[in-house]
Design an enzyme around this catalytic site. Structure first.
Site, PDB file in Angstrom:
ATOM      1  N   ASP A  82      29.200 -47.458 -29.073  1.00  0.00           N
ATOM      2  CA  ASP A  82      29.033 -46.053 -29.439  1.00  0.00           C
ATOM      3  C   ASP A  82      27.737 -45.884 -30.223  1.00  0.00           C
ATOM      4  O   ASP A  82      27.496 -46.570 -31.215  1.00  0.00           O
ATOM      5  CB  ASP A  82      30.237 -45.622 -30.297  1.00  0.00           C
ATOM      6  CG  ASP A  82      30.288 -44.123 -30.524  1.00  0.00           C
ATOM      7  OD1 ASP A  82      29.728 -43.382 -29.702  1.00  0.00           O
ATOM      8  OD2 ASP A  82      30.902 -43.701 -31.524  1.00  0.00           O
ATOM      9  N   ASP A 104      21.510 -43.907 -27.508  1.00  0.00           N
ATOM     10  CA  ASP A 104      21.332 -42.557 -28.047  1.00  0.00           C
ATOM     11  C   ASP A 104      19.866 -42.343 -28.403  1.00  0.00           C
ATOM     12  O   ASP A 104      19.406 -42.696 -29.477  1.00  0.00           O
ATOM     13  CB  ASP A 104      22.217 -42.379 -29.285  1.00  0.00           C
ATOM     14  CG  ASP A 104      22.132 -40.969 -29.845  1.00  0.00           C
ATOM     15  OD1 ASP A 104      21.366 -40.149 -29.281  1.00  0.00           O
ATOM     16  OD2 ASP A 104      22.816 -40.690 -30.842  1.00  0.00           O
ATOM     17  N   GLY A 181      32.394 -36.165 -37.485  1.00  0.00           N
ATOM     18  CA  GLY A 181      33.026 -36.168 -38.805  1.00  0.00           C
ATOM     19  C   GLY A 181      34.053 -35.073 -38.979  1.00  0.00           C
ATOM     20  O   GLY A 181      34.305 -34.248 -38.096  1.00  0.00           O
ATOM     21  N   GLY A 212      32.185 -36.236 -31.041  1.00  0.00           N
ATOM     22  CA  GLY A 212      32.611 -35.365 -32.138  1.00  0.00           C
ATOM     23  C   GLY A 212      33.785 -34.488 -31.774  1.00  0.00           C
ATOM     24  O   GLY A 212      33.840 -33.315 -32.155  1.00  0.00           O
TER      25      GLY A 212
END
Length: 309
Positions: A82, A104, A181, A212
């Site tokens: 991830d 990413d 988060g 997310g």
């Protein structure tokens, strides 16, 4: 069944109108809770590891725990990196047995993102490993990912075809309004389904990923706050929105914060009620069970991948 890639998983998910849960893992109890839940409802799984989790738990320990879970459950399980932030990190995970990696490059200019992503894809595909790329930036904080609201950006559908064609990625994470988060929305969360629809139109049959995507379950937030926490107003993505996304092009939905909240809230409650206990099995056992029950509900009520293993 050996540890697998996500290629066949995503093909079935796209055609079946459901999504696969990608659950972040950090230790044995989390892995056990997730995989025991999936076994009970016969669901395929993606166990994903952040750079921070890999550093904390050690690559070898995590891989052996996941191998044990595969032996115990017999489920198709993919092991995914991830938010890999460099070619070197992705290469290390590929060489170490991961079957899927995310590179990413969303913080980079478009052309640089393409260049970095293609470098990872070229190496991964030689090893039979699949790659997830990202366009757009999610706000929020999770492990090493820290993006302010002013730096967040929705995915531009005009870029997706060029990005996929030039990089050769196997799946694409997009930004449509989710956030990393346990964050606060100004009002109710709103996902940009118009962007998702446009991306789906431009990339027919191509698997899309939502990061997310925790729903920040109120009972666990309340539990944390009751026993000394300070998370007023914490909210996540409503589950009905995630169900809708899973019925469209979204084949992978990432869930991390909900697992953390379930584990932390349960442990805090246990110590409040049993302040003199100090055996880790006494407080980690209930935490593992809380994760298991949470994951079962996610698989059945949100992802729709129960019975699809």
């Amino acid at each position: 069944m050996p540890i697998v890639t996500t290629k066949e998983m995503f093909k079935k998910a796209y055609e079946g109108g459901y999504a696969i849960g990608a659950f972040n893992v950090n230790n044995m109890e989390i892995i056990q809770g997730i995989t025991e839940a999936a076994k009970e409802v016969n669901a395929p799984l993606i166990l994903q590891v952040s750079a921070g989790a890999r550093k904390y738990a050690n690559h070898t320990y995590l891989m052996k725990l996941i191998e044990a879970a595969e032996i115990e459950t017999g489920l198709p399980i993919a092991v995914h990196l991830d938010h890999g932030d460099s070619f070197e990190l992705c290469k290390s995970c590929i060489d170490g047995g991961f079957t899927s990696v995310m590179i990413d490059g969303s913080h980079l200019p478009f052309e640089e993102n393409i260049k970095l992503t293609k470098q990872v894809v070229d190496y991964a595909h030689e090893k039979g490993v699949v790659v997830e790329g990202e366009l757009g930036r999610l706000a929020g904080i999770e492990d090493a990912v820290n993006v302010s609201e002013k730096d967040a950006a929705f995915t531009d559908p005009d870029q997706v075809e060029e990005f996929v064609a030039k990089t050769g990625v196997d799946s694409l994470a997009i930004a449509i309004g989710t956030s990393h988060g346990a964050y606060k929305f100004k009002g109710e969360a709103k996902l940009r389904f118009d962007i998702l629809e446009e991306v789906q139109k431009r990339l027919p049959g191509f698997p899309i990923v939502l990061h997310g995507a925790s729903s920040v379950i109120p009972e666990f937030v309340e539990m944390i706050n009751k026993y000394g926490g300070d998370m007023p107003g914490a909210k996540g993505v409503p589950e009905d929105m995630l169900r809708k996304a899973a019925s469209m092009a979204v084949c992978k939905i990432n869930i991390d914060s909900d697992l953390r909240l379930a584990m932390t809230g349960t442990i805090r409650k246990y110590f409040a009620e049993n302040p003199s206990h100090f055996d880790p099995r006494q407080y980690l056992g209930p935490a593992r069970l809380a994760i298991k029950e949470l994951v079962k509900k996610k698989i059945v009520n949100v992802l729709g991948c129960d019975g699809k293993a």
